[in-house]
Scaffold this active site. Sequence first.
Site, mmCIF file in Angstrom:
data_model
loop_
_atom_site.group_PDB
_atom_site.id
_atom_site.type_symbol
_atom_site.label_atom_id
_atom_site.label_comp_id
_atom_site.label_asym_id
_atom_site.label_seq_id
_atom_site.Cartn_x
_atom_site.Cartn_y
_atom_site.Cartn_z
ATOM 1 N N SER A 154 90.118 59.616 6.009
ATOM 2 C CA SER A 154 88.879 59.806 5.246
ATOM 3 C C SER A 154 88.828 61.159 4.537
ATOM 4 C CB SER A 154 87.664 59.627 6.159
ATOM 5 O OG SER A 154 87.635 58.301 6.618
ATOM 6 N N THR A 194 83.694 57.530 13.419
ATOM 7 C CA THR A 194 84.817 56.649 13.760
ATOM 8 C C THR A 194 84.968 56.537 15.270
ATOM 9 O OG1 THR A 194 87.122 56.131 13.220
ATOM 10 C CG2 THR A 194 86.597 58.458 13.445
ATOM 11 N N LYS A 227 80.870 54.823 17.114
ATOM 12 C CA LYS A 227 80.015 54.065 16.175
ATOM 13 C C LYS A 227 78.807 53.408 16.839
ATOM 14 C CE LYS A 227 83.742 53.040 13.017
ATOM 15 N NZ LYS A 227 84.569 52.041 12.359
ATOM 16 N N ASP A 249 81.640 48.997 7.254
ATOM 17 C CA ASP A 249 82.876 48.329 7.709
ATOM 18 C C ASP A 249 82.899 46.840 7.349
ATOM 19 O OD1 ASP A 249 84.232 50.481 8.804
ATOM 20 O OD2 ASP A 249 83.319 50.249 10.785
ATOM 21 N N GLY A 254 82.674 48.756 17.747
ATOM 22 C CA GLY A 254 81.949 48.860 16.488
ATOM 23 C C GLY A 254 82.602 48.073 15.365
HETATM 24 P P1 NAP Z 1 85.747 51.113 19.614
HETATM 25 O O1 NAP Z 1 84.296 50.902 19.329
HETATM 26 O O2 NAP Z 1 86.175 52.259 20.454
HETATM 27 O O3 NAP Z 1 86.281 49.738 20.280
HETATM 28 C C1 NAP Z 1 87.597 49.663 20.745
HETATM 29 C C2 NAP Z 1 87.939 48.203 21.071
HETATM 30 O O4 NAP Z 1 89.341 48.149 21.394
HETATM 31 C C3 NAP Z 1 87.187 47.633 22.290
HETATM 32 O O5 NAP Z 1 86.948 46.262 22.062
HETATM 33 C C4 NAP Z 1 88.211 47.828 23.418
HETATM 34 O O6 NAP Z 1 88.083 46.903 24.461
HETATM 35 C C5 NAP Z 1 89.499 47.546 22.682
HETATM 36 N N1 NAP Z 1 90.671 48.137 23.334
HETATM 37 C C6 NAP Z 1 90.969 49.458 23.451
HETATM 38 N N2 NAP Z 1 92.138 49.615 24.106
HETATM 39 C C7 NAP Z 1 92.579 48.355 24.415
HETATM 40 C C8 NAP Z 1 93.732 47.844 25.076
HETATM 41 N N3 NAP Z 1 94.684 48.663 25.568
HETATM 42 N N4 NAP Z 1 93.879 46.505 25.189
HETATM 43 C C9 NAP Z 1 92.938 45.655 24.677
HETATM 44 N N5 NAP Z 1 91.817 46.081 24.051
HETATM 45 C C10 NAP Z 1 91.641 47.412 23.913
HETATM 46 O O7 NAP Z 1 86.586 51.237 18.268
HETATM 47 P P2 NAP Z 1 86.222 50.634 16.838
HETATM 48 O O8 NAP Z 1 85.447 51.611 16.068
HETATM 49 O O9 NAP Z 1 85.694 49.274 17.045
HETATM 50 O O10 NAP Z 1 87.694 50.574 16.138
HETATM 51 C C11 NAP Z 1 88.642 49.618 16.548
HETATM 52 C C12 NAP Z 1 89.881 49.698 15.658
HETATM 53 O O11 NAP Z 1 89.554 49.327 14.323
HETATM 54 C C13 NAP Z 1 90.508 51.092 15.578
HETATM 55 O O12 NAP Z 1 91.899 50.963 15.573
HETATM 56 C C14 NAP Z 1 90.027 51.609 14.232
HETATM 57 O O13 NAP Z 1 90.900 52.571 13.663
HETATM 58 C C15 NAP Z 1 90.052 50.320 13.422
HETATM 59 N N6 NAP Z 1 89.174 50.386 12.254
HETATM 60 C C16 NAP Z 1 89.743 50.292 11.034
HETATM 61 C C17 NAP Z 1 88.934 50.321 9.916
HETATM 62 C C18 NAP Z 1 89.548 50.207 8.561
HETATM 63 O O14 NAP Z 1 88.855 50.520 7.592
HETATM 64 N N7 NAP Z 1 90.778 49.778 8.429
HETATM 65 C C19 NAP Z 1 87.547 50.461 10.037
HETATM 66 C C20 NAP Z 1 87.001 50.527 11.316
HETATM 67 C C21 NAP Z 1 87.834 50.502 12.422
HETATM 68 P P3 NAP Z 1 87.111 47.189 25.746
HETATM 69 O O15 NAP Z 1 85.711 46.875 25.277
HETATM 70 O O16 NAP Z 1 87.605 46.254 26.777
HETATM 71 O O17 NAP Z 1 87.289 48.649 26.099
#
Ligand code: NAP
Length: 286
Positions: A22, A67, A71, A107, A135
Site C-alpha cells: 500500500s 490490514t 480489520k 475489499d 476480515g
Molecule cells: P485475518 O482477519 O487475520 O484472518 C485470517 C484468516 O486466516 C482466519 O480465517 C484464520 O483462521 C485463517 N488462518 C490463519 N492461519 C491459518 C492456518 N495456518 N491454516 C488455516 N487457516 C489459517 O486476516 P484477513 O484480513 O482476513 O486477511 C486474510 C488474507 O487475505 C491475508 O493473506 C491478506 O493479505 C489477504 N488479503 C488480500 C487482499 C488483496 O487485496 N489481495 C485484501 C485483503 C486481504 P482462524 O479463524 O481459524 O484463525
Amino acid sequence: MKVFGNTQIFGVMGWPVEHSLSPVMHNAAFEALGIHAVYVPFPVKPEDLGKATMSLRALNVSGVNVTVPHKGAVTEFLDEIDTTAKRIGAVNTIVQKNRKLYGYNTDGPGFMLSLRKDGHFDPAGKKAVVLGSGGAAGAVAMALAEAGVRRLVIANRDKNRAEVLAKRVIKHYERETLPVALDESRALYWLIRESDILVNATSVGLAGNDRLTLNPNCLHNKLFVFDLVYRETALLKSAKRRGLKTLDGLGMLVSQGARSFEIFTGKRAPFRVMRTAAEQALKFAK
Ligand code: NAP
C-alpha cells in the site's frame, strides 16, 4: 518526495506490515496527481490497536488502511461505519474528518472488480467455496452473496468463526450458506468438487513457504481458483500444475487500494500508476 509542515499524512496499520504494498501504491498515486501527502507503514501490535487508532485523531492523521489482523477489531474504536463495512464486520479504510473516524470496507468491491475484470468470471448462479472467516473472507463472502452465487460454503480452521460469518451472510442475503471446518475431511472435499470457484481468504501463503491445506484431488479441472495472497502460493502452484484457471490477489489489491484512495482524496485514482508501482515493488521484493 518532499515533506513539508502541512503535508497530509496517510498510512496502513497492520502486524506485520512490512509486506504491505500500500505505501508504494498510494505514494505513487499522490505523486502522479501532485497531491501534497505522504503514506507510511504503521506496525501496530494487536494489544496496541485501541491506542493507535485513538491517536490518529491526536496526531491529525488524515486516513489509514487497516490490514491483517486488525480489520475486525478496529471497528469498536470508530465513530461511524458505513453499511457495507457494518455487514462484513470489518473495516479496511479509515478517514478522519473534524476529529471523527469513519470506517469503510473496499475489499469486497476490489475482489469483485478483479474477479470480473482480471478473471473474466461472473459468480451469479455459481457455487463458491471461501476459505477463511477473517476480515477478508467476510468481504469476499458478502460480495459473492450480493453478486448472486447459488451456494456459498465458508470453510475455516476455527469452525465457530465460519458459523458466525455464515449467519451474517444469511441475515442479509437469501443464499444457501454452509459453514464447515477447514480440514482434510471428505465433506469439504466433496463441496469443493461440486463448486465452480474456490477463494483462499486465509492468511496461509502470506509469509511464503506455505503448504497446501487441502487435498489436491479436490481441485477439479473446471474449478476457478482465486488466492487473495499476491504471490504464487502452494494452492495456486498446485492449481496451475493441473491446468486450472487461477488468479492471485494483485488485481484485488490495486482495486481495493484505488477505491480507498478515492475515499481518502475524493479524486479518481490513477489505477495504472498504482498497478505499476505495486508490480515493481513485488519484483524488487523477489
Ligand atoms: P485475518 O482477519 O487475520 O484472518 C485470517 C484468516 O486466516 C482466519 O480465517 C484464520 O483462521 C485463517 N488462518 C490463519 N492461519 C491459518 C492456518 N495456518 N491454516 C488455516 N487457516 C489459517 O486476516 P484477513 O484480513 O482476513 O486477511 C486474510 C488474507 O487475505 C491475508 O493473506 C491478506 O493479505 C489477504 N488479503 C488480500 C487482499 C488483496 O487485496 N489481495 C485484501 C485483503 C486481504 P482462524 O479463524 O481459524 O484463525
